[in-house]
Scaffold this motif. Structure first.
Motif, PDB file in Angstrom:
ATOM      1  N   UNK A  61       0.806  -1.238   0.000  1.00 49.27           N
ATOM      2  CA  UNK A  61       0.000   0.000   0.000  1.00 49.27           C
ATOM      3  C   UNK A  61       0.833   1.280   0.000  1.00 49.27           C
ATOM      4  N   UNK A  62       1.911   1.282   0.781  1.00 49.31           N
ATOM      5  CA  UNK A  62       2.689   2.527   0.902  1.00 49.31           C
ATOM      6  C   UNK A  62       3.333   2.898  -0.427  1.00 49.31           C
ATOM      7  N   UNK A  66       0.896   5.956  -0.790  1.00 46.59           N
ATOM      8  CA  UNK A  66       1.599   6.819   0.161  1.00 46.59           C
ATOM      9  C   UNK A  66       1.032   6.737   1.577  1.00 46.59           C
ATOM     10  N   UNK A  67       0.578   5.531   1.951  1.00 47.59           N
ATOM     11  CA  UNK A  67       0.113   5.415   3.340  1.00 47.59           C
ATOM     12  C   UNK A  67       1.358   5.269   4.220  1.00 47.59           C
ATOM     13  N   UNK A 142       4.640   2.293   7.741  1.00 49.13           N
ATOM     14  CA  UNK A 142       4.168   2.132   6.365  1.00 49.13           C
ATOM     15  C   UNK A 142       3.001   1.150   6.316  1.00 49.13           C
ATOM     16  N   UNK A 143       2.043   1.461   5.446  1.00 47.65           N
ATOM     17  CA  UNK A 143       1.000   0.499   5.113  1.00 47.65           C
ATOM     18  C   UNK A 143       1.646  -0.583   4.257  1.00 47.65           C
ATOM     19  N   UNK A 144       1.453  -1.844   4.630  1.00 48.30           N
ATOM     20  CA  UNK A 144       2.226  -2.903   3.989  1.00 48.30           C
ATOM     21  C   UNK A 144       1.346  -4.088   3.620  1.00 48.30           C
ATOM     22  N   UNK A 145       0.168  -3.774   3.082  1.00 47.34           N
ATOM     23  CA  UNK A 145      -0.683  -4.870   2.608  1.00 47.34           C
ATOM     24  C   UNK A 145      -0.503  -5.001   1.095  1.00 47.34           C
ATOM     25  N   UNK A 146      -0.474  -6.243   0.629  1.00 50.32           N
ATOM     26  CA  UNK A 146      -0.274  -6.477  -0.798  1.00 50.32           C
ATOM     27  C   UNK A 146      -1.631  -6.446  -1.502  1.00 50.32           C
ATOM     28  N   UNK A 147      -2.047  -5.237  -1.906  1.00 53.22           N
ATOM     29  CA  UNK A 147      -3.369  -5.108  -2.546  1.00 53.22           C
ATOM     30  C   UNK A 147      -3.462  -3.764  -3.245  1.00 53.22           C
ATOM     31  N   UNK A 148      -3.985  -3.757  -4.473  1.00 49.79           N
ATOM     32  CA  UNK A 148      -3.997  -2.521  -5.235  1.00 49.79           C
ATOM     33  C   UNK A 148      -5.282  -1.703  -5.071  1.00 49.79           C
ATOM     34  N   UNK A 150      -7.828   0.860  -3.422  1.00 53.24           N
ATOM     35  CA  UNK A 150      -7.578   2.014  -2.553  1.00 53.24           C
ATOM     36  C   UNK A 150      -8.407   1.877  -1.276  1.00 53.24           C
ATOM     37  N   UNK A 151      -7.727   1.502  -0.220  1.00 53.55           N
ATOM     38  CA  UNK A 151      -8.377   1.283   1.077  1.00 53.55           C
ATOM     39  C   UNK A 151      -7.257   1.217   2.106  1.00 53.55           C
ATOM     40  N   UNK A 152      -7.536   1.628   3.341  1.00 55.99           N
ATOM     41  CA  UNK A 152      -6.482   1.541   4.354  1.00 55.99           C
ATOM     42  C   UNK A 152      -6.079   0.079   4.536  1.00 55.99           C
TER      43      UNK A 152
END
Ligand code: PLP
Ligand code: COI
Length: 358
Positions: A61-62, A66-67, A142-148, A150-152
């Motif tokens: 995500x980051x 830019x989370x 950092x947001x570190x989920x593997x997903x495209x 747009x969501x927290x």
């Protein structure tokens, strides 16, 4: 409460030679801290590990949205060998405010301070001893989920890096030249200007790059609606001394609530200066320069410390301030702040935290 595990390096790297130029933020100590967050579990696996690259999904995500949030503080080596932190809990409280704004889970402030103290204690020999140098501390999330989508994110990483550093500006205490940005804006009220999040810095780079090419150190941002009211400089808050009064822009949600700013306001008021936080237009500053009432301009920040401004360029107008020399208010602010940070003079209760002794 999280537990902190410590894995020390088997390959300690050579520390910078005493007296060698350190620059800012390019050398890293032997260890760093990492902690992870997973939805449903919370923050877990806090650990100090050898400094090194991390592996992450390219869909993290980051990297796309830019989370990310960060902080900046320093560890100082006092002459008597004490290693000191300056108001560290303020940084972690601010990190939580930044986190809340962009949907990152908050952290336990006490745990962040205590684990930072452990990390700095382990790395105490990386705190440089030269005058004006310190160990710059960079906590970030950092947001570190593997997903495209747009969501927290559901997964995050908190990390802390340590970097022995010298002055942020090569000018040191010599006044810097600042360009008042007319074309671009950095933040608007209701946006994320008050948060320490990477996107604010990304959007400032073009203006800063252009200002550099024209010979200026940084830009001074005006408000995002009328381009009239003064906000802050790229990496510091700003103060003006006009006709004996110290003025600084009020916190309206579009600028960072600097910890140095807050400390300087308190120190100057305690010394008897009149300090006012309010809207300040660039026209007011220009008029004060014309009438000879603009006595000083200086910036404040962890990296920048107190940075006198010798020249402000706005449209076709060049304002030279105090003959391009540091003025008495900036000098007092610098001497008092750095005196407290380096343990030479006592500060207000609770400002300085002793980590250990060398
Ligand atoms: N404003 C911006 C945009 C900054 O990046 C910084 C640095 O952290 C500051 C102001 C000063 O804040 P502080 O005094 O907490 O370091
Ligand atoms: C700081 O002063 O700590 C900062 O974060 C400024 C800059 C290096 C981004």
């Amino acid at each position: 409460m999280n537990k902190l595990s410590i894995q020390t390096t088997e390959n300690p790297r050579p520390k910078p030679q005493p007296g060698a130029p350190l620059g800012f933020g390019t050398i890293f100590s032997d260890h760093m801290m990492i902690m992870e967050y997973d939805k449903g579990i919370g923050w877990h696996d806090a650990r100090i590990v050898p400094f090194g690259n991390i592996s992450m999904s390219p869909a993290s995500t980051c990297l796309h949205y830019a989370q990310e949030t960060f902080e900046g503080l320093k560890a100082y080596r006092a002459q008597d060998g004490r290693i000191l932190l300056f108001r560290p809990e303020e940084n972690f409280k601010r990190l939580n405010l930044s986190n809340e704004r962009i949907c990152i889970p908050t952290l336990d402030v006490d745990f962040c301070v205590e684990s930072l103290m452990e990390l700095v204690k382990l790395e105490k020999d990386w705190v440089p001893a030269e005058d004006g140098s310190s160990l710059y501390i960079r906590p970030f999330v950092i947001g570190n989920e593997s997903r495209l989508g747009v969501k927290d994110a559901d997964n995050y990483m908190y990390m802390v890096l340590l970097s022995p550093s010298g002055a942020y500006y090569p000018e040191g205490l010599k006044p810097v030249k600042i360009y008042v940005e007319e074309q671009f804006v950095r933040a608007v009220r209701g946006g994320v200007g008050f948060a320490k999040t990477g996107g604010n810095y990304a959007c400032s780079m073009l203006a800063q790059h252009t200002a550099h090419e024209k010979g200026y150190s940084q830009v001074l941002w005006l408000d995002g609606v009328e381009k009239k009211y003064i906000g802050e400089v790229g990496a510091m808050n700003i103060f003006f001394v006009i006709d004996g009064e110290v003025l600084t822009p009020e916190l309206d949600g579009s600028i960072l609530a600097g910890i140095t700013r807050k400390s300087i306001i308190e120190l100057l008021r305690a010394k008897g200066y009149q300090v006012t936080e309010r809207k300040i237009s660039i026209q007011e500053v220009a008029a004060a320069a014309d009438s000879g009432k603009l006595q000083e301009v200086f910036g404040s920040g962890t990296a920048a410390v107190i940075s006198p401004v010798g020249e402000l360029k706005w449209e076709d107008k060049v304002m030279v301030i105090n003959n391009n020399e540091i003025g008495p208010v900036a000098r007092y602010a610098y001497d008092t702040l750095t005196g407290i940070q380096w343990g030479r003079i006592p500060g207000p209760e609770g400002w300085v935290r002793e980590v250990c002794r060398i």
